[in-house]
Design an enzyme around this catalytic site. Structure first.
Site, PDB file in Angstrom:
ATOM      1  N   SER A  10       0.879  -1.179   0.000  1.00 42.44           N
ATOM      2  CA  SER A  10       0.000   0.000   0.000  1.00 42.44           C
ATOM      3  C   SER A  10       0.906   1.216   0.000  1.00 42.44           C
ATOM      4  O   SER A  10       2.091   1.128   0.352  1.00 42.44           O
ATOM      5  CB  SER A  10      -0.842  -0.001   1.285  1.00 42.44           C
ATOM      6  OG  SER A  10      -1.451   1.257   1.498  1.00 42.44           O
ATOM      7  N   TYR A  52      -1.996  -1.311  10.402  1.00 40.80           N
ATOM      8  CA  TYR A  52      -1.973  -1.405   8.934  1.00 40.80           C
ATOM      9  C   TYR A  52      -0.649  -0.850   8.393  1.00 40.80           C
ATOM     10  O   TYR A  52       0.007  -1.472   7.553  1.00 40.80           O
ATOM     11  CB  TYR A  52      -3.168  -0.625   8.385  1.00 40.80           C
ATOM     12  CG  TYR A  52      -3.441  -0.806   6.915  1.00 40.80           C
ATOM     13  CD1 TYR A  52      -4.214  -1.861   6.450  1.00 40.80           C
ATOM     14  CD2 TYR A  52      -2.949   0.105   5.985  1.00 40.80           C
ATOM     15  CE1 TYR A  52      -4.487  -2.009   5.098  1.00 40.80           C
ATOM     16  CE2 TYR A  52      -3.211  -0.040   4.629  1.00 40.80           C
ATOM     17  CZ  TYR A  52      -3.986  -1.098   4.185  1.00 40.80           C
ATOM     18  OH  TYR A  52      -4.250  -1.241   2.843  1.00 40.80           O
TER      19      TYR A  52
HETATM   20  P1  NAD Z   1     -11.482  -6.235   0.332  1.00 46.97           P
HETATM   21  O1  NAD Z   1     -12.052  -6.140   1.712  1.00 46.97           O
HETATM   22  O2  NAD Z   1     -12.342  -5.912  -0.849  1.00 46.97           O
HETATM   23  O3  NAD Z   1     -10.866  -7.670   0.081  1.00 46.97           O
HETATM   24  C1  NAD Z   1     -10.108  -8.342   1.040  1.00 46.97           C
HETATM   25  C2  NAD Z   1     -10.032  -9.802   0.672  1.00 46.97           C
HETATM   26  O4  NAD Z   1      -9.291 -10.477   1.711  1.00 46.97           O
HETATM   27  C3  NAD Z   1     -11.408 -10.474   0.604  1.00 46.97           C
HETATM   28  O5  NAD Z   1     -11.390 -11.450  -0.413  1.00 46.97           O
HETATM   29  C4  NAD Z   1     -11.519 -11.136   1.971  1.00 46.97           C
HETATM   30  O6  NAD Z   1     -12.410 -12.230   1.988  1.00 46.97           O
HETATM   31  C5  NAD Z   1     -10.080 -11.571   2.182  1.00 46.97           C
HETATM   32  N1  NAD Z   1      -9.741 -11.870   3.563  1.00 46.97           N
HETATM   33  C6  NAD Z   1      -9.940 -11.102   4.666  1.00 46.97           C
HETATM   34  N2  NAD Z   1      -9.529 -11.764   5.759  1.00 46.97           N
HETATM   35  C7  NAD Z   1      -9.058 -12.968   5.335  1.00 46.97           C
HETATM   36  C8  NAD Z   1      -8.510 -14.093   5.987  1.00 46.97           C
HETATM   37  N3  NAD Z   1      -8.349 -14.143   7.327  1.00 46.97           N
HETATM   38  N4  NAD Z   1      -8.133 -15.154   5.240  1.00 46.97           N
HETATM   39  C9  NAD Z   1      -8.321 -15.145   3.903  1.00 46.97           C
HETATM   40  N5  NAD Z   1      -8.830 -14.107   3.227  1.00 46.97           N
HETATM   41  C10 NAD Z   1      -9.198 -13.039   3.940  1.00 46.97           C
HETATM   42  O7  NAD Z   1     -10.174  -5.294   0.396  1.00 46.97           O
HETATM   43  P2  NAD Z   1      -9.270  -4.661  -0.754  1.00 46.97           P
HETATM   44  O8  NAD Z   1      -9.384  -3.200  -0.622  1.00 46.97           O
HETATM   45  O9  NAD Z   1      -9.485  -5.318  -2.052  1.00 46.97           O
HETATM   46  O10 NAD Z   1      -7.828  -5.044  -0.187  1.00 46.97           O
HETATM   47  C11 NAD Z   1      -6.996  -6.036  -0.776  1.00 46.97           C
HETATM   48  C12 NAD Z   1      -5.540  -5.717  -0.438  1.00 46.97           C
HETATM   49  O11 NAD Z   1      -5.208  -4.450  -1.022  1.00 46.97           O
HETATM   50  C13 NAD Z   1      -5.263  -5.586   1.057  1.00 46.97           C
HETATM   51  O12 NAD Z   1      -3.997  -6.148   1.342  1.00 46.97           O
HETATM   52  C14 NAD Z   1      -5.239  -4.094   1.270  1.00 46.97           C
HETATM   53  O13 NAD Z   1      -4.445  -3.735   2.376  1.00 46.97           O
HETATM   54  C15 NAD Z   1      -4.610  -3.624  -0.033  1.00 46.97           C
HETATM   55  N6  NAD Z   1      -4.841  -2.226  -0.353  1.00 46.97           N
HETATM   56  C16 NAD Z   1      -6.109  -1.733  -0.483  1.00 46.97           C
HETATM   57  C17 NAD Z   1      -6.273  -0.390  -0.798  1.00 46.97           C
HETATM   58  C18 NAD Z   1      -7.627   0.200  -0.990  1.00 46.97           C
HETATM   59  O14 NAD Z   1      -7.707   1.433  -1.085  1.00 46.97           O
HETATM   60  N7  NAD Z   1      -8.699  -0.558  -1.076  1.00 46.97           N
HETATM   61  C19 NAD Z   1      -5.153   0.416  -0.953  1.00 46.97           C
HETATM   62  C20 NAD Z   1      -3.897  -0.107  -0.797  1.00 46.97           C
HETATM   63  C21 NAD Z   1      -3.746  -1.444  -0.498  1.00 46.97           C
END
Ligand code: NAD
Length: 263
Positions: A145, A158
Site C-alpha cells: 500500500s 496497517y
Molecule cells: P477487500 O475487503 O475488498 O478484500 C479483502 C479480501 O481479503 C477479501 O477477499 C476477503 O475475503 C479476504 N480476507 C480477509 N480476511 C481474510 C482471511 N483471514 N483469510 C483469507 N482471506 C481473507 O479489500 P481490498 O481493498 O481489495 O484489499 C486487498 C488488499 O489491497 C489488502 O492487502 C489491502 O491492504 C490492499 N490495499 C487496499 C487499498 C484500498 O484502497 N482498497 C489500498 C492499498 C492497499
C-alpha cells in the site's frame, strides 16, 4: 496450450489470496485474461468469484484457507500443487483494516492485521518458493500500500504491516536474486473496495456527510488526482510484473496512488 502474445500466462497457475472481492478479484481477473489458471481464496461470495474467473475460459479452483492460520496456508499451497501442478504466480493480497488511535486500538485487531496483512505472506512464501526455484521460474507479488511508504494517523497496525511487507519483499527478492523467481510489491493508494467503503461510511456517520461528500473528503485529504485507483489497473500491473520485461525487477515497490506518495 502454449502461451501467445495476448495470453502470455497460458499454462501457468496463479494463486491470489483474498481474491473473492476488491483488488484481489481484479488481479485474479487480469491474470486469468492473460491465460493463467487460478486458485482463489477469501471469504464471502466465493461462488460468484469462481464463476467470474471461469467465464474467462481458464480453470479455477477455490481454497478456504484462513490467512491467520499457517496450517491452512500450507494446505492451500499443497491443494494448488495437487490441482494444477504448481504455483507459478503467488499474489499475497488478503488484507483487513481497522482505524483507531494507538491508545484505543483493540489488541485483537492489531494481532489480526499483523497476521493477515504481513505474516501470511511469510507463510505462503516459505512454502511456495522452493518449488518455484526448482521449476526455474516464479513471480511473487505482494500487495502492500502507499501505507508501506508513509503513515496516516489511526492506522498503526496497517501501516506497520505494510512497511513490514516491503521489507519482507526486499529480503525475499535478495534471497532469490540469482534464480528465475522475482519478488516485488505494489503500493496502491485509495481503491474503491469494501475495505475503503467502510472508511467512507464511518467518515459520513462521524461528520454527518452525504456518501458523495464523504468520498470526496477521504480522497481529497490524501490522493492528489482525486480519483480512485481501479482493481483493473492493479491487475494490469501484476500482469506486467509476470512478463519478461519485468524479470530484472527484484525487490521493487511500485506506487500506483494518484500522486499520494509524491507529496
Ligand atoms: P477487500 O475487503 O475488498 O478484500 C479483502 C479480501 O481479503 C477479501 O477477499 C476477503 O475475503 C479476504 N480476507 C480477509 N480476511 C481474510 C482471511 N483471514 N483469510 C483469507 N482471506 C481473507 O479489500 P481490498 O481493498 O481489495 O484489499 C486487498 C488488499 O489491497 C489488502 O492487502 C489491502 O491492504 C490492499 N490495499 C487496499 C487499498 C484500498 O484502497 N482498497 C489500498 C492499498 C492497499
Amino acid at each position: 496450450m502454449t502461451a501467445s502474445a495476448s495470453k502470455p500466462l497460458t499454462g501457468k497457475t496463479a494463486l491470489v489470496t483474498g481474491s473473492t472481492s476488491g483488488i484481489g478479484l481484479g488481479i485474479a481477473t487480469a491474470l486469468a485474461q492473460a491465460g493463467a489458471n487460478l486458485v482463489l481464496n477469501g471469504f464471502g461470495d466465493t461462488q460468484a468469484a469462481l464463476a467470474q474467473i471461469e467465464a474467462i475460459g481458464v480453470k479455477a479452483a477455490y481454497h478456504p484457507a484462513d490467512m491467520t492460520k499457517p496450517a491452512d496456508i500450507e494446505a492451500m499451497i499443497a491443494f494448488a500443487a495437487e490441482r494444477f501442478g504448481a504455483v507459478d504466480v503467488l499474489v499475497n493480497n488478503a488484507g483487513i483494516q481497522h482505524v483507531a488511535t494507538i491508545d484505543t486500538f483493540p489488541v485483537e485487531s492489531w494481532d489480526a492485521i499483523i497476521a493477515i496483512n504481513l505474516s501470511s505472506a511469510f507463510h505462503t512464501m516459505r512454502v511456495a518458493l522452493p518449488a518455484m526455484r526448482e521449476r526455474g521460474w516464479g513471480r511473487v507479488i505482494n500487495i502492500a500500500s502507499v501505507h508501506g511508504l508513509v503513515g496516516s494517523a489511526g492506522k498503526s497496525a496497517y501501516v506497520a504491516a505494510k512497511h513490514g511487507i516491503l521489507g519482507l519483499t526486499k529480503v525475499a527478492a535478495l534471497e532469490n536474486a540469482r534464480t528465475g523467481v522475482t519478488v516485488n510489491a505494489i503500493c496502491p493508494g485509495f481503491v474503491l473496495t469494501p475495505l475503503v467503503q467502510k472508511q467512507i461510511d464511518d467518515l459520513a456517520a462521524r461528520e454527518s456527510l452525504s456518501p458523495d461528500a464523504a468520498r470526496a473528503k477521504l480522497l481529497g485529504e490524501k490522493q492528489p488526482s482525486a480519483q480512485f485507483v481501479t482493481p483493473q489497473q492493479i491487475g494490469d500491473m501484476a500482469v506486467f510484473l509476470c512478463s519478461d520485461a519485468a524479470s530484472e525487477m527484484r525487490g521493487s515497490a511500485l506506487q500506483i496512488d494518484g500522486g499520494w506518495s509524491a507529496q
